[in-house]
Enzyme design. Structure first.
Site, PDB file in Angstrom:
ATOM      1  N   LYS A  22       0.834  -1.204   0.000  1.00 36.99           N
ATOM      2  CA  LYS A  22       0.000   0.000   0.000  1.00 36.99           C
ATOM      3  C   LYS A  22       0.868   1.253   0.000  1.00 36.99           C
ATOM      4  O   LYS A  22       0.650   2.180  -0.788  1.00 36.99           O
ATOM      5  CB  LYS A  22      -0.893   0.001   1.261  1.00 36.99           C
ATOM      6  N   ASN A  23       1.868   1.271   0.891  1.00 40.76           N
ATOM      7  CA  ASN A  23       2.632   2.508   1.066  1.00 40.76           C
ATOM      8  C   ASN A  23       3.627   2.771  -0.069  1.00 40.76           C
ATOM      9  O   ASN A  23       4.171   3.868  -0.184  1.00 40.76           O
ATOM     10  CB  ASN A  23       3.343   2.504   2.427  1.00 40.76           C
ATOM     11  N   CYS A 115      -4.497  12.762  13.108  1.00 44.18           N
ATOM     12  CA  CYS A 115      -5.132  11.451  13.044  1.00 44.18           C
ATOM     13  C   CYS A 115      -4.835  10.743  14.345  1.00 44.18           C
ATOM     14  O   CYS A 115      -4.031  11.222  15.135  1.00 44.18           O
ATOM     15  CB  CYS A 115      -4.687  10.679  11.807  1.00 44.18           C
ATOM     16  N   ARG A 120       0.113  14.986  12.545  1.00 52.37           N
ATOM     17  CA  ARG A 120       0.781  14.598  11.293  1.00 52.37           C
ATOM     18  C   ARG A 120       1.140  15.856  10.510  1.00 52.37           C
ATOM     19  O   ARG A 120       0.514  16.177   9.504  1.00 52.37           O
ATOM     20  CB  ARG A 120      -0.117  13.685  10.448  1.00 52.37           C
ATOM     21  N   ASP A 306       4.903   0.625  12.074  1.00 50.51           N
ATOM     22  CA  ASP A 306       3.691  -0.012  11.533  1.00 50.51           C
ATOM     23  C   ASP A 306       3.525  -1.459  11.990  1.00 50.51           C
ATOM     24  O   ASP A 306       2.514  -2.090  11.675  1.00 50.51           O
ATOM     25  CB  ASP A 306       3.682   0.060   9.996  1.00 50.51           C
ATOM     26  N   ARG A 398      -8.630  -0.329   4.804  1.00 54.07           N
ATOM     27  CA  ARG A 398      -7.752   0.692   4.215  1.00 54.07           C
ATOM     28  C   ARG A 398      -6.417   0.077   3.815  1.00 54.07           C
ATOM     29  O   ARG A 398      -5.776   0.560   2.885  1.00 54.07           O
ATOM     30  CB  ARG A 398      -7.479   1.815   5.235  1.00 54.07           C
TER      31      ARG A 398
HETATM   32  N1  EPU Z   1       6.919  14.511  10.554  1.00 50.71           N
HETATM   33  C1  EPU Z   1       7.166  15.835  10.819  1.00 50.71           C
HETATM   34  N2  EPU Z   1       7.034  16.739   9.797  1.00 50.71           N
HETATM   35  C2  EPU Z   1       6.684  16.355   8.536  1.00 50.71           C
HETATM   36  C3  EPU Z   1       6.436  15.004   8.276  1.00 50.71           C
HETATM   37  C4  EPU Z   1       6.566  14.079   9.319  1.00 50.71           C
HETATM   38  O1  EPU Z   1       7.493  16.210  11.936  1.00 50.71           O
HETATM   39  O2  EPU Z   1       6.604  17.223   7.660  1.00 50.71           O
HETATM   40  C5  EPU Z   1       7.070  13.535  11.651  1.00 50.71           C
HETATM   41  C6  EPU Z   1       5.800  12.712  11.891  1.00 50.71           C
HETATM   42  O3  EPU Z   1       4.915  13.405  12.748  1.00 50.71           O
HETATM   43  C7  EPU Z   1       6.363  11.461  12.509  1.00 50.71           C
HETATM   44  C8  EPU Z   1       7.676  11.268  11.767  1.00 50.71           C
HETATM   45  O4  EPU Z   1       8.002  12.547  11.235  1.00 50.71           O
HETATM   46  O5  EPU Z   1       6.640  11.656  13.865  1.00 50.71           O
HETATM   47  C9  EPU Z   1       7.638  10.261  10.651  1.00 50.71           C
HETATM   48  O6  EPU Z   1       6.523  10.520   9.794  1.00 50.71           O
HETATM   49  P1  EPU Z   1       6.579  10.240   8.238  1.00 50.71           P
HETATM   50  O7  EPU Z   1       6.477  11.521   7.506  1.00 50.71           O
HETATM   51  O8  EPU Z   1       7.731   9.351   7.919  1.00 50.71           O
HETATM   52  O9  EPU Z   1       5.220   9.444   8.022  1.00 50.71           O
HETATM   53  P2  EPU Z   1       4.409   9.427   6.682  1.00 50.71           P
HETATM   54  O10 EPU Z   1       5.342   9.496   5.545  1.00 50.71           O
HETATM   55  O11 EPU Z   1       3.310  10.377   6.748  1.00 50.71           O
HETATM   56  C10 EPU Z   1       4.495   6.851   6.245  1.00 50.71           C
HETATM   57  C11 EPU Z   1       3.516   5.724   6.182  1.00 50.71           C
HETATM   58  C12 EPU Z   1       3.005   5.409   7.574  1.00 50.71           C
HETATM   59  C13 EPU Z   1       4.198   5.052   8.464  1.00 50.71           C
HETATM   60  C14 EPU Z   1       5.212   6.208   8.466  1.00 50.71           C
HETATM   61  C15 EPU Z   1       6.474   5.896   9.245  1.00 50.71           C
HETATM   62  C16 EPU Z   1       2.524   5.974   3.996  1.00 50.71           C
HETATM   63  C17 EPU Z   1       1.313   6.267   3.181  1.00 50.71           C
HETATM   64  N3  EPU Z   1       2.405   6.090   5.321  1.00 50.71           N
HETATM   65  O12 EPU Z   1       3.779   7.971   6.738  1.00 50.71           O
HETATM   66  O13 EPU Z   1       2.176   4.274   7.440  1.00 50.71           O
HETATM   67  O14 EPU Z   1       3.769   4.809   9.784  1.00 50.71           O
HETATM   68  O15 EPU Z   1       5.581   6.502   7.106  1.00 50.71           O
HETATM   69  O16 EPU Z   1       7.091   4.766   8.738  1.00 50.71           O
HETATM   70  O17 EPU Z   1       3.532   5.612   3.467  1.00 50.71           O
HETATM   71  C18 EPU Z   1       0.407   2.816   7.973  1.00 50.71           C
HETATM   72  O18 EPU Z   1       0.613   2.241   6.882  1.00 50.71           O
HETATM   73  O19 EPU Z   1      -0.333   2.345   8.869  1.00 50.71           O
HETATM   74  C19 EPU Z   1       1.065   4.102   8.226  1.00 50.71           C
HETATM   75  C20 EPU Z   1       0.627   4.960   9.140  1.00 50.71           C
END
Ligand code: EPU
Length: 419
Positions: A22-23, A115, A120, A306, A398
């Protein structure tokens, strides 16, 4: 709203086929916006998050066709605004920002709200876009980006909790069409980032270093259509490994990439489980007396956030005291109160869960709160005495393709009650 009834105590044995990630699929589908030419993406899982992404791409003007896991996207003329009513359903909608900015030099996407797994923010995404020369504004709940031109730059994407996965994806996608070279320092190294970079390179991008903390993107004037097969879903695979561990059976996963699951395999080995890895299969065998564990979630290749909830479900039924610290999303413990309703003995101390394994949990009506938390409740229900009724199953749909059918094929007894 559908619910799932898990009848506990049925042994698991057999084979399960892992779906596409998915990701990985979400940003790869969004990346198809970077070219006017058709892109064909295979091994796309049938999930509601994927449906949302395809709706967004259609709204933006792309022509989308989908048949048995293969999606064809042709993004001729594009709109650059994605409205709240589609975007709000999924946080990963933000990954259309990079492609829109890269190709059209503007984008307006409704800001993702918080969320249940925590705040986020997208400040790091914006920092990257701004380094490339874009201006960002938050207006009426939308994030708006404009640029006269995008120019390569060096940007460090490390945040308080480490690198950002979708932020790295977004900046990589915008930089692919920027003039000159972009260097992303403290980049996320997750296999999903590598999969996206491989797809972008097939489209004609010039990206080096994906999978390391330093990604170099040499901008090109144009990208072209490409075909790609999405990598297997390592978190879905991990969830079925833990299912095998919880039930002590003999479970074989097919179409998996064991090299993406190193930290989970190490943890399960340490607990005593025997895991056999071949080129694209993984087999777990139960252990009569598994040991408790101490785990900390970390960016890849560390232990994935995850998989944290699913490990809580396993360790809640593993004798001894286990400790799990969550460093990526420090509040991601919504499953704990539900697991406690099933008899788990877990206490929270800040971002750490202290888990005293109990011999038996008991089925109860529980509420799914997010994707991985819901999976944890299903896993706990497999072994608990009696029936576990998991409500708000849409969270599971999802991110898990037919989890009930797949577990039933292994011998579980799960019923889905349609609303
Ligand atoms: N963060 C910031 N600023 C930003 C972006 C992120 O402070 O601009 C922080 C977040 O709050 C968090 C950390 O950085 O504490 C890591 O977040 P990240 O941006 O890596 O998460 P994401 O890219 O939004 C993806 C996956 C998530 C997974 C995370 C971490 C997708 C669609 N989602 O999210 O997957 O938990 O990376 O590995 O790829 C799931 O599949 O259940 C899921 C939540």
């Amino acid at each position: 709203m559908d619910k799932i009834l898990v009848h506990g105590g049925h042994p698991l044995n057999g084979t399960v086929r892992v779906s596409g990630s998915k990701n990985s699929a979400l940003p790869i589908l969004a990346a198809a916006l970077l070219t006017k030419e058709p892109c064909v993406i295979a091994n796309v899982p049938d999930l509601s998050d994927i449906n949302y992404m395809l709706q967004i791409l259609s709204h933006l003007g792309a022509h989308v066709e989908r048949a048995s896991g293969v999606v064809r996207i042709e993004a001729g003329k594009l709109k650059t605004a994605a409205p709240y009513d589609i975007v709000r359903k999924m946080r990963a909608s933000v990954c259309v920002l990079g492609p829109l900015l890269g190709r059209e030099k503007e984008a307006s996407v409704s800001l993702p709200g918080g969320c249940v797994i925590g705040d986020r923010p997208i400040d790091l995404h914006l920092k990257g876009f701004e380094a490339l020369g874009a201006v960002s504004r938050i207006e009426h709940g939308n994030v708006k980006l404009f640029a006269n031109e995008l120019r390569g730059a060096t940007v460090n994407l490390r945040g308080k909790q480490g690198p950002t996965v979708l932020g790295t994806d977004n900046v990589m996608m915008a930089a692919a069409l920027a003039e000159g070279t972009t260097v992303i320092e403290s980049a996320a190294a997750e296999p999903e980032v590598v999969d996206l970079a491989n797809f972008l390179n097939k489209m004609g991008a010039k990206i080096e270093g994906a999978g390391t903390r330093r990604i170099v993107v040499h901008g090109v004037a144009e990208l072209h259509g490409a075909e790609h097969e999405v990598i297997p879903d390592r978190i879905e695979a991990g969830t079925y490994l833990v299912a095998g561990a919880i039930m002590g059976g003999d479970v074989l996963l097919r179409r998996v990439d064991p090299s993406h699951l190193g930290s989970l395999i190490d943890a399960l080995n340490l607990s005593g489980y025997e895991i056999e890895a071949k080129a694209d299969t993984l087999r777990i065998k139960g252990h009569p007396s598994p040991k408790p564990l101490q785990l900390t979630t970390e960016p890849y290749p560390g232990f994935p956030t995850d998989m944290q909830a699913q490990m809580c479900a396993l360790l809640a039924q593993t004798e001894g005291i286990s400790v799990i610290s969550e460093t990526i999303f420090p509040q991601r413990f919504m499953h704990v109160s539900e697991l406690k309703r099933m008899g788990a003995d877990i206490s929270l101390d800040g971002h750490t869960a202290i888990i005293k394994g109990v011999a038996k949990m008991s089925g109860a009506p529980v509420m799914a709160s997010d994707l991985r938390a819901s999976a944890a409740l299903v896993l706990a229900g497999l072994r608990a005495e009696g029936v576990t009724e998991v409500n708000r199953v849409y969270h599971i749909d999802r991110g898990y393709e037919s989890i009930d059918d797949k577990l039933n094929q292994l011998g579980a007894r799960i019923e889905r009650m349609k609303a």
